[in-house]
Structures are given as structure tokens and as C-alpha cells.
Design a protein around this motif. Sequence first.
Motif, PDB file in Angstrom:
ATOM      1  N   UNK A 105       0.856  -1.190   0.000  1.00  0.00           N
ATOM      2  CA  UNK A 105       0.000   0.000   0.000  1.00  0.00           C
ATOM      3  C   UNK A 105       0.890   1.237   0.000  1.00  0.00           C
ATOM      4  N   UNK A 106       0.267   2.398  -0.034  1.00  0.00           N
ATOM      5  CA  UNK A 106       1.038   3.643  -0.017  1.00  0.00           C
ATOM      6  C   UNK A 106       1.675   3.902   1.348  1.00  0.00           C
ATOM      7  N   UNK A 107       1.143   3.251   2.397  1.00  0.00           N
ATOM      8  CA  UNK A 107       1.565   3.614   3.748  1.00  0.00           C
ATOM      9  C   UNK A 107       2.157   2.472   4.571  1.00  0.00           C
ATOM     10  N   UNK A 108       2.027   1.212   4.104  1.00  0.00           N
ATOM     11  CA  UNK A 108       2.515   0.120   4.959  1.00  0.00           C
ATOM     12  C   UNK A 108       4.015  -0.103   4.798  1.00  0.00           C
ATOM     13  N   UNK A 109       4.534  -1.144   5.439  1.00  0.00           N
ATOM     14  CA  UNK A 109       5.982  -1.383   5.438  1.00  0.00           C
ATOM     15  C   UNK A 109       6.528  -1.736   4.055  1.00  0.00           C
ATOM     16  N   UNK A 110       5.643  -2.092   3.130  1.00  0.00           N
ATOM     17  CA  UNK A 110       6.071  -2.418   1.759  1.00  0.00           C
ATOM     18  C   UNK A 110       5.846  -1.263   0.780  1.00  0.00           C
ATOM     19  N   UNK A 111       5.604  -0.056   1.295  1.00  0.00           N
ATOM     20  CA  UNK A 111       5.257   1.081   0.426  1.00  0.00           C
ATOM     21  C   UNK A 111       6.340   1.382  -0.610  1.00  0.00           C
ATOM     22  N   UNK A 112       7.604   1.055  -0.259  1.00  0.00           N
ATOM     23  CA  UNK A 112       8.705   1.340  -1.194  1.00  0.00           C
ATOM     24  C   UNK A 112       8.626   0.479  -2.458  1.00  0.00           C
ATOM     25  N   UNK A 113       7.812  -0.583  -2.427  1.00  0.00           N
ATOM     26  CA  UNK A 113       7.670  -1.453  -3.599  1.00  0.00           C
ATOM     27  C   UNK A 113       6.636  -0.933  -4.588  1.00  0.00           C
ATOM     28  N   UNK A 114       5.835   0.043  -4.163  1.00  0.00           N
ATOM     29  CA  UNK A 114       4.764   0.563  -5.019  1.00  0.00           C
ATOM     30  C   UNK A 114       5.320   1.126  -6.329  1.00  0.00           C
ATOM     31  N   UNK A 115       6.458   1.824  -6.255  1.00  0.00           N
ATOM     32  CA  UNK A 115       7.046   2.426  -7.463  1.00  0.00           C
ATOM     33  C   UNK A 115       7.403   1.364  -8.494  1.00  0.00           C
ATOM     34  N   UNK A 116       7.755   0.143  -8.031  1.00  0.00           N
ATOM     35  CA  UNK A 116       8.076  -0.940  -8.960  1.00  0.00           C
ATOM     36  C   UNK A 116       6.812  -1.364  -9.713  1.00  0.00           C
TER      37      UNK A 116
END
Length: 462
Positions: free
Chosen positions: A438-449
Motif C-alpha cells: 500500500x502507499x503507507x505500509x511497510x512495503x510502500x517502497x515497492x509501489x514504485x516498482x
Amino acid sequence: MIYLAAKYDVEGILPMGIENMWQSLWNEKIIGIDTETTGLCPHKDKIIMLQLGTEKDQFVIDARTENIPYLLDLIESNNIKKVGHNLKFDYKMFLGNYSTLIQNIYDTMISECVLECGKEGIRFRLDKICKKYKINLSINKEKGSLRTQFTNWGSKPFTKEQIIYGSQDVEACLRIRHCQLPLIEKYNLEKCVSFENSFIPVLGDLEYNGLLINKDKWKTLTEKNKNLLDDSKKELNNFVFSNSLLKKYISTQVDMFDNKKRCIVEWSSPKQVINVLNSLKIPTIVKDRKTGKQKSSCEAGHIKRFEDKFDFIPIYLKYKELEKLISTYGDSFLDLVNPTTKRIHSNFWQIVSTGRLSSRMPNIQNIPNDEETRSCFIANSDSKLIICDYTTQEPRLIADKSQDPALLKFFKEDDGDIHSFVATKMYSIINGKETIVTKTNENSHLRSHGKTIGLGIDYGKT
């Protein structure tokens, strides 16, 4: 046959009054159109020659002396298709010279771009397209030298060669259209060509009107970014001072006025930065896309992959981002403000190989999206600047055309952020277990991929 409307006669060219020209063209369904001008700026340069006509008859008008407004209803008529090459230019020139909009456009350049899918490396100049379709006119041989004559021609009568040159621009475009139409039909591109031609006036208006910019606010922002760049450079230098692997990049010479340590690395030099990366054991070898051979690189796209392992990389990438920001959108950006309109007027290229627009001088599509930068672009005191965007238009089109069940379900249920959705699907497969992004969870950095892959596929990336 070539006819001339002017206050003088030219041997070998038939004279005709502008009223008779209008009568000859008013009942035509399709006419060619072109202009010759004193320059490229529609806000200050003038149309000095107007060319209209059919394949059979071409009418050349000396716009310096003839009553051009008498012909403007031809230009504005939706019942007459106007055929030309790079008509966005002529559209803006008519807008600037006569406050007139060219209606019902067929542009041979844009239509050729559609046929070639905007392929890189293909020339879309009129003479090149004439050669492709085996249209043999003297325009192909003499166009360059004749075109430049109009810029400083002044009030002198046009020569026979200039008049023939102008008339052949009209004839060539009409003949090119005849060659293009069977191909457009063959590849079922009628709707696409129609859409792209109808978009020309939109871009013409966009370029002509330009953007108003608060120059003082821009200068203040540039100074702030320069200070940030200085701070970033100091941070890089301090990294060198504190790292035992980089001792050779510290100057040992003592200045008689200053005994401080000095870093000898020029951070804007890729060659020197690559040496620093090698000293830090950061991989620099990549495959050259053009030659297929190996080369050393410090480009962000490559070294960013290692930023979690090397503390130096985030510091350097921050420096490069600020350096690019200042070089592209710093003081030099204001040099592009039109002195007549006090506005920024970008130039848009309508069709590129990705299917998207591009712009240059300046690239207005790549303005940093932070609020401080965007707020420098303003409306007139009596107007409002309205900003709007289509929401996920590309993925919606892909969902409709591909009928992908997951995408259809996502949009039917209005299930949030599409880039997070794509990243979730990707990394759930990569990790072998459900990985929510999601935009805010711990995986947010993967959104750009997810955004990179999703839009890349939308625009033909493999």
C-alpha cells in the motif's frame, strides 16, 4: 497552374486577384495550405506568403500587401478540409497574425507518424516523405536554401523560384495524402488518424498560450536548491574524509590561506565518480544497450540497485538529483520565457514510439512535482489555474481491451490504488506468499516498482 496575388507581376506566373482565388476555392472540399514566415515565433513573426490550392491549381498570395482577411472564412470553414505538413506551426501563425483558427485539419506529417508508429530515427520532413512516396518535385532539391530566404526578405517582390517553391508545398501535401489514405485504410487506422489530426489545434492552443511563471519566486527557489546542492557536495566530501578506502581522493597539498582537507573528486564527472565507486567495491559494469559491449557506469538506474548495501549511493543520488534540478530547472529555465508574452511556450511532439507526448524547450512534462516548484506557475490576476488529470486512464484502457479478470475486478470494485495492486500481485509471486503493498505500509517502497512495470507494459515495454 500557379497563380499569384500581388502588387507586382512575375514573368512566367499568372496574376489573379484575391477575390477570384476565393471563388475558385470556396466550393472545394479539400485544399492544401502552407505559409512562409519571417521566423518561428507566432507572437512576433509575420506570415509573408500564403499558399492555398488543389493539385491542379495553386494560389500564392503576397501576405505583406494583399487583403488576407478576405480569405479567412476559407481557413475557418469546417466544410473544407485543409491539408498541410506540420500544420501546428501554421495554426499558431494564423492565430498570432489574424486571430484565426484553422479548422478541419489533415496533417501529412502527423498522419505519417501514425503510419510509422512514431518510430525513432525516421525523418518526417516533407522532402523525405516525398521521396518515400516517389513524388518528384524540385522542392526536394532546393527547399533548404529557399526556405531561409524568407526570413530577411523584407519588402522585395518574391522571385519566380520562391513562388514555385511555395506552390509545390501545397501540391506535395495533397499528393502525399493520396498515397497515405490507402495505407491508413489497409491498417484500419482511420479513427486514429482522425483523432490525432483533431488534436493538433489543442496542442497549437496549448503552445500558443503558454504558461505564466512567477520569475521572482522561481529565482528564490533556485537559490535555495543551489544551497542544498552545496550542502550535498559537502556531505559527499565528508564521506570521502571519513572512509579509509578513499584516502587517495584527499588532497595532501596545504593552501597558505587555508589548511583544511580537500576532496579532489569532481562530483559532476562520471569518470571520477566511477573511480570512487570502484574504490568502494560498488559494481559499475553494465551492458551497453547500443553496442552490446560492457562498459562502466555510474548512472542512477544502475547504482540505485545497490543503495541498501552501500551508504555512499543515497548521498550521491541526492547530489545528482539536485544537480540535474538546477541545470534543467534553474536560472537557465527563465531564459526560455518569451520576451513578448512573458510566458513559457513549450514545443510538443505529438507521437513518439511509446504513444505518449513529448515536449522540449523546455520539457514541461517533467517539471518537479513538489508543491513549491509547481506553485511558481500562476494564472493571470483575473483567472484561475485549474489542474486536472484522468485517473488511471492507461490501466483502464488495458483492462477493457485485454479483458484481464484481475484488472476488471479491481476497477469494478473500485479497489484503491492501481500501482499498489500491481506491486502486490508482482511481489506475491516473487516472494511465493501474499505480499500486500500500500502507499503507507511497510512495503510502500515497492509501489514504485508496480508503477514502473504497469505503465511500462501499457506503453509497449517488454
